[in-house]
Design an enzyme around this catalytic site. Sequence first.
Site, short mmCIF file in Angstrom:
data_model
loop_
_atom_site.label_atom_id
_atom_site.label_comp_id
_atom_site.label_asym_id
_atom_site.label_seq_id
_atom_site.Cartn_x
_atom_site.Cartn_y
_atom_site.Cartn_z
CG ASP A 89 -0.10 -0.24 2.52
OD1 ASP A 89 1.13 -0.03 2.50
OD2 ASP A 89 -0.70 -0.62 3.53
CD GLU A 111 0.74 -6.52 3.04
OE1 GLU A 111 0.81 -5.32 2.76
OE2 GLU A 111 1.50 -7.06 3.87
CD GLU A 135 0.61 4.31 4.64
OE1 GLU A 135 -0.29 5.01 5.16
OE2 GLU A 135 1.82 4.58 4.75
CG HIS A 164 7.37 3.96 9.91
ND1 HIS A 164 6.50 4.21 8.88
CD2 HIS A 164 7.24 2.65 10.19
CE1 HIS A 164 5.88 3.09 8.55
NE2 HIS A 164 6.30 2.13 9.33
NE ARG A 204 4.08 11.22 4.00
CZ ARG A 204 5.16 10.77 3.39
NH1 ARG A 204 5.52 9.50 3.52
NH2 ARG A 204 5.90 11.57 2.66
CG HIS A 264 11.65 5.22 9.36
ND1 HIS A 264 11.91 6.22 8.45
CD2 HIS A 264 10.89 4.31 8.71
CE1 HIS A 264 11.32 5.92 7.30
NE2 HIS A 264 10.69 4.76 7.43
C1 UD1 Z 1 6.99 4.74 3.50
C2 UD1 Z 1 5.56 4.37 3.09
C3 UD1 Z 1 4.84 3.69 4.24
C4 UD1 Z 1 5.66 2.54 4.79
C5 UD1 Z 1 7.07 3.00 5.14
C6 UD1 Z 1 7.92 1.85 5.57
C7 UD1 Z 1 4.41 5.83 1.50
C8 UD1 Z 1 3.62 7.06 1.33
N1 UD1 Z 1 4.82 5.56 2.75
O1 UD1 Z 1 6.88 5.73 4.52
O2 UD1 Z 1 3.58 3.21 3.80
O3 UD1 Z 1 5.02 2.04 5.94
O4 UD1 Z 1 7.67 3.59 3.97
O5 UD1 Z 1 9.08 2.26 6.24
O6 UD1 Z 1 4.69 5.13 0.55
N2 UD1 Z 1 14.68 8.06 4.18
C9 UD1 Z 1 16.04 7.96 4.00
N3 UD1 Z 1 16.56 6.74 3.67
C10 UD1 Z 1 15.80 5.62 3.50
C11 UD1 Z 1 14.40 5.75 3.71
C12 UD1 Z 1 13.87 6.97 4.03
O7 UD1 Z 1 16.76 8.92 4.14
O8 UD1 Z 1 16.33 4.54 3.20
C13 UD1 Z 1 14.10 9.39 4.52
C14 UD1 Z 1 14.07 10.35 3.33
O9 UD1 Z 1 14.37 11.63 3.82
C15 UD1 Z 1 12.61 10.32 2.92
C16 UD1 Z 1 11.90 10.11 4.24
O10 UD1 Z 1 12.76 9.23 4.96
O11 UD1 Z 1 12.23 11.53 2.28
C17 UD1 Z 1 10.52 9.53 4.18
O12 UD1 Z 1 10.46 8.38 3.34
P1 UD1 Z 1 9.06 8.01 2.60
O13 UD1 Z 1 9.27 6.78 1.78
O14 UD1 Z 1 8.52 9.18 1.93
O15 UD1 Z 1 8.08 7.75 3.80
P2 UD1 Z 1 8.08 6.65 4.95
O16 UD1 Z 1 7.61 7.32 6.18
O17 UD1 Z 1 9.37 5.93 4.95
N1 UDP Z 2 12.51 -3.94 10.09
C1 UDP Z 2 13.89 -4.08 9.92
N2 UDP Z 2 14.72 -3.26 10.62
C2 UDP Z 2 14.28 -2.30 11.47
C3 UDP Z 2 12.87 -2.15 11.63
C4 UDP Z 2 12.02 -2.98 10.92
O1 UDP Z 2 14.33 -4.95 9.16
O2 UDP Z 2 15.10 -1.60 12.07
C5 UDP Z 2 11.60 -4.80 9.32
C6 UDP Z 2 10.52 -5.52 10.10
O3 UDP Z 2 10.96 -6.79 10.53
C7 UDP Z 2 9.37 -5.59 9.11
C8 UDP Z 2 9.56 -4.38 8.23
O4 UDP Z 2 10.89 -3.94 8.43
O5 UDP Z 2 9.46 -6.74 8.28
C9 UDP Z 2 8.58 -3.29 8.61
O6 UDP Z 2 8.95 -2.10 7.99
P1 UDP Z 2 8.35 -0.71 8.43
O7 UDP Z 2 7.95 -0.76 9.86
O8 UDP Z 2 9.33 0.32 7.99
O9 UDP Z 2 7.09 -0.57 7.45
P2 UDP Z 2 5.55 -1.05 7.55
O10 UDP Z 2 5.54 -2.52 7.72
O11 UDP Z 2 4.93 -0.31 8.69
O12 UDP Z 2 4.99 -0.61 6.26
#
Ligand code: UD1
Ligand code: UDP
Length: 391
Positions: A98, A120, A134, A211, A213, A243
Site C-alpha cells: 500500500d 497483500e 495507505e 514511523h 506519517r 527509521h
Molecule cells: C513509506 C511508506 C509507508 C511505509 C514506510 C515503511 C508511503 C507514502 N509511505 O513511509 O507506507 O510504511 O515507507 O518504512 O509510501 N529516508 C532515507 N533513507 C531511507 C528511507 C527513508 O533517508 O532509506 C528518509 C528520506 O528523507 C525520505 C523520508 O525518509 O524523504 C521519508 O520516506 P518516505 O518513503 O517518503 O516515507 P516513509 O515514512 O518511509
Molecule cells: N525492520 C527491519 N529493521 C528495522 C525495523 C524494521 O528490518 O530496524 C523490518 C521488520 O521486521 C518488518 C519491516 O521492516 O518486516 C517493517 O517495515 P516498516 O515498519 O518500515 O514498514 P511497515 O511494515 O509499517 O509498512
Amino acid sequence: MSNPKVMTVYGTRPEAIKVAPVIKALEADPRLESVVVSTGQHREMLDQVNGMFGINPHHDLNIMRPGQSLNGIVARAISGLDAIIEVERPDVVISQGDTSTAMAAAIAGFNRQIKIVHLEAGLRTGNLLSPFPEEANRKLIGQVSSLHLAPTEMSKANLTREAVPERDIVVTGNTVIDALLEAASWDTQFSNERLKTFAAEDRKMVLVTTHRRENLEDMANIGRAMRRISERFPEVFLVLPAHLNPAVRAAVFPEIEGRNNILITEPAPYDRFTKLMGRAYIVLTDSGGVQEEAPSLGKPVLVMRENTERPEAVEAGTVRLIGTGEDRIVDEVTELLTDAEAYERMANAVNPYGDGKASERAVAAIAELLGVGKRIEDFVPQKAEALVFSG
Ligand code: UD1
Ligand code: UDP
C-alpha cells in the site's frame, strides 16, 4: 516462444522484505521470466534488505529525495516505470502492499493495459484517512488488479464485500512469514557492542519502532513515554532502531537522548531486527510488518495506532491497539512489565498471517493467470509453536 514475463516493482523496506521470497520463487520457476524493478523510494533501508536477500534489481529508478512529498514520489515513480514498461513489455506487474510505489506501479501498469497482481490485497481499516495514504493506495490498487493475493480469509472477505469476483482472489498467507522463517534459519550475531551487552544480560527488553506519517504530530509523545518507562524501570532496557525519516528523528530523539537504558540504533538489518524481536519482552510499534511478525514469536505487541488493517492477531489477543497518547503508552507497558498474568494472556504464539508457503501460492496463482499453471490450495492458519531464533 519466450516465457511470460513477470515484473515485480517495489521501493521501500517492507515491500522489499515481502517481495524477496516471491522474487526467489519466480526466479526458480522455469515457466516464467522475472524482471525486478526498484523505484528506490527508500535508499539505505532498501539496499539493506536487497543485500540481505541477495536481490539485485534489473532496474533502479533511484527516486528518493529528502523530505519527499507523496505526489513527488508518485510522479517520479510513474514516469520512470512507464519507460521501463515500454522496454520490458511485461505480461504482469506485481504491486505489493500500500505504499506510494505500490500505487504508482499499479497505475503505470494498468495505463499500459498490463495485468496487475496485488500482493497483500484486501487489507482495510474502513477509514480512508487512516492510515494515510495507505488505505487509499490499497483500494486504488485493488480497483485495477486482475488477481488479488489476499493474506488471510478476513482480507479476502473485505474484497468480496467490495464485489471482487471470488475467482480473482487467492488466500496465500503473507509472504512476510516466508521471509521471517528464512531469517530464523540464519546464524545471526548482534554487532552493536552495547546491544550485545544488554542482550546477554537477564534484563527485559522493550523493542520500539515508529514511523507512520499520520503519527508524526504525536511522535514526541512516543519519545516522552519511552523516557518515562526508562525512568520508572531502570532495570529494563529499551531499543529503538530508528527509521531514517529526519522528521521521525527530530520528534523522538530529543525526548530520549542521554538515558543509559535506552539504546538508539540505525535501522537494523533484517537478520538483526528479527533476532531483536526474538529477544524482546514487549514490542511497541506502529509498523504494519512488525504487527505480522512478532505474534509468530509469541511476543505481546502494543500497537501505537487507533485502528489496524490487521485485526487477526488483535482477535487472537497477542496484539493490542493503544493509540499514541503518552499516558496510555506508559500504562500499557507498565502493566505488561508488572503483571505476570496480564503478560501471559498476551504472550501467545499465533500464526494468523502465514505458514511460509505464501510465495509458492502466489507464484502458482500468477502462473494460472498467465495460462501456464494451476493455483494451489489456499492458506489455512494452523496452531502455532513460537518461532525461536538461534544464537
Ligand atoms: C513509506 C511508506 C509507508 C511505509 C514506510 C515503511 C508511503 C507514502 N509511505 O513511509 O507506507 O510504511 O515507507 O518504512 O509510501 N529516508 C532515507 N533513507 C531511507 C528511507 C527513508 O533517508 O532509506 C528518509 C528520506 O528523507 C525520505 C523520508 O525518509 O524523504 C521519508 O520516506 P518516505 O518513503 O517518503 O516515507 P516513509 O515514512 O518511509
Ligand atoms: N525492520 C527491519 N529493521 C528495522 C525495523 C524494521 O528490518 O530496524 C523490518 C521488520 O521486521 C518488518 C519491516 O521492516 O518486516 C517493517 O517495515 P516498516 O515498519 O518500515 O514498514 P511497515 O511494515 O509499517 O509498512
